[in-house]
Scaffold this motif. Structure first.
Motif, PDB file in Angstrom:
ATOM      1  N   GLY A 135       0.840  -1.262   0.150  1.00 42.18           N
ATOM      2  CA  GLY A 135       0.021  -0.100  -0.102  1.00 42.18           C
ATOM      3  C   GLY A 135       0.888   1.213  -0.103  1.00 42.18           C
ATOM      4  N   ALA A 136       2.201   1.210   0.097  1.00 45.91           N
ATOM      5  CA  ALA A 136       2.890   2.364   0.062  1.00 45.91           C
ATOM      6  C   ALA A 136       2.813   3.239  -1.036  1.00 45.91           C
ATOM      7  N   GLY A 137       3.019   2.323  -2.088  1.00 47.03           N
ATOM      8  CA  GLY A 137       3.047   3.219  -3.341  1.00 47.03           C
ATOM      9  C   GLY A 137       1.665   4.078  -3.726  1.00 47.03           C
ATOM     10  N   GLN A 138       0.539   3.307  -3.417  1.00 51.09           N
ATOM     11  CA  GLN A 138      -0.953   3.706  -3.654  1.00 51.09           C
ATOM     12  C   GLN A 138      -1.120   5.222  -2.654  1.00 51.09           C
ATOM     13  N   ARG A 139      -0.522   4.940  -1.538  1.00 49.66           N
ATOM     14  CA  ARG A 139      -0.698   6.060  -0.637  1.00 49.66           C
ATOM     15  C   ARG A 139       0.048   7.318  -1.011  1.00 49.66           C
ATOM     16  N   LEU A 140       1.293   7.081  -1.772  1.00 50.95           N
ATOM     17  CA  LEU A 140       2.198   8.335  -1.936  1.00 50.95           C
ATOM     18  C   LEU A 140       1.407   8.734  -3.486  1.00 50.95           C
ATOM     19  N   LEU A 141       1.069   7.952  -4.269  1.00 52.76           N
ATOM     20  CA  LEU A 141       0.325   8.450  -5.362  1.00 52.76           C
ATOM     21  C   LEU A 141      -0.921   9.307  -4.951  1.00 52.76           C
ATOM     22  N   GLY A 142      -1.559   8.638  -3.856  1.00 56.74           N
ATOM     23  CA  GLY A 142      -2.675   9.475  -3.309  1.00 56.74           C
ATOM     24  C   GLY A 142      -2.388  10.897  -2.721  1.00 56.74           C
ATOM     25  N   ALA A 143      -1.188  10.908  -2.238  1.00 58.27           N
ATOM     26  CA  ALA A 143      -0.978  12.315  -1.815  1.00 58.27           C
ATOM     27  C   ALA A 143      -0.377  13.231  -3.074  1.00 58.27           C
ATOM     28  N   VAL A 144       0.026  13.022  -3.933  1.00 53.67           N
ATOM     29  CA  VAL A 144       0.557  13.908  -4.913  1.00 53.67           C
ATOM     30  C   VAL A 144      -0.735  14.081  -5.824  1.00 53.67           C
ATOM     31  N   LEU A 145      -1.557  13.106  -6.389  1.00 53.45           N
ATOM     32  CA  LEU A 145      -2.447  13.242  -7.426  1.00 53.45           C
ATOM     33  C   LEU A 145      -3.348  14.477  -7.032  1.00 53.45           C
ATOM     34  N   PRO A 146      -3.705  14.607  -5.864  1.00 49.13           N
ATOM     35  CA  PRO A 146      -4.776  16.036  -5.757  1.00 49.13           C
ATOM     36  C   PRO A 146      -4.132  17.294  -5.886  1.00 49.13           C
TER      37      PRO A 146
END
Length: 145
Positions: free
Chosen positions: A85-96
């Motif tokens: 889940g770390a990769g998805q969490r990182l993407l979730g931080a920058v996409l917005p």
């Protein structure tokens, strides 16, 4: 332990470099040794904003974004922590934070990364060839993951 995501600080750079070197060695063992060094890490992230994924004080991954073109240049997760889940969490931080669509490239040989991005809604918009081999260019709308 819970994975937290935060903007990287100067104090995180040594840990990010270790994640980069370890992940490059595991994912791209065929690449020249000089592409898997702390110096290569430092060079590859110049002018980019970085975020880290951590468990407590242990950095387990990072993402590096070049905002002038909404381009994700790097997303590295320690090999022993991938798929948690770390990769998805990182993407979730920058996409917005994106002002428009985001793009990235992934080596065609890295099928695990390609499958990960496609699963999260990234679509192929191009392809090319580098000294290291062929790659896909992927795009996704900014916003919530």
């Amino acid at each position: 332990m819970t994975i937290s995501v935060r903007l990287a600080s100067d104090l995180d750079q040594a840990a990010c470099a270790r994640v980069f070197v370890e992940t490059m060695a595991a994912t791209f063992p065929q690449e020249p040794a000089e592409s898997r060094t702390e110096a290569a890490y430092r060079h590859s992230t110049i002018g980019e904003e970085q975020w880290v994924a951590a468990e407590g004080s242990d950095v387990i991954g990072f993402i590096s974004v070049y905002w002038p073109t909404n381009f994700i240049h790097s997303l590295y997760i320690r090999p022993d922590r991938q798929g948690q889940g770390a990769g998805q969490r990182l993407l979730g931080a920058v996409l917005p934070r994106a002002k428009g669509d985001m793009e990235l490239k992934t080596d065609k040989a890295n099928q695990r990364a390609f499958a990960f991005y496609r699963h999260l809604g990234w679509r192929v918009v191009g392809e090319g060839m580098a000294a290291t081999g062929p790659w896909w260019r992927l795009r996704r709308a900014g916003g919530i993951l």
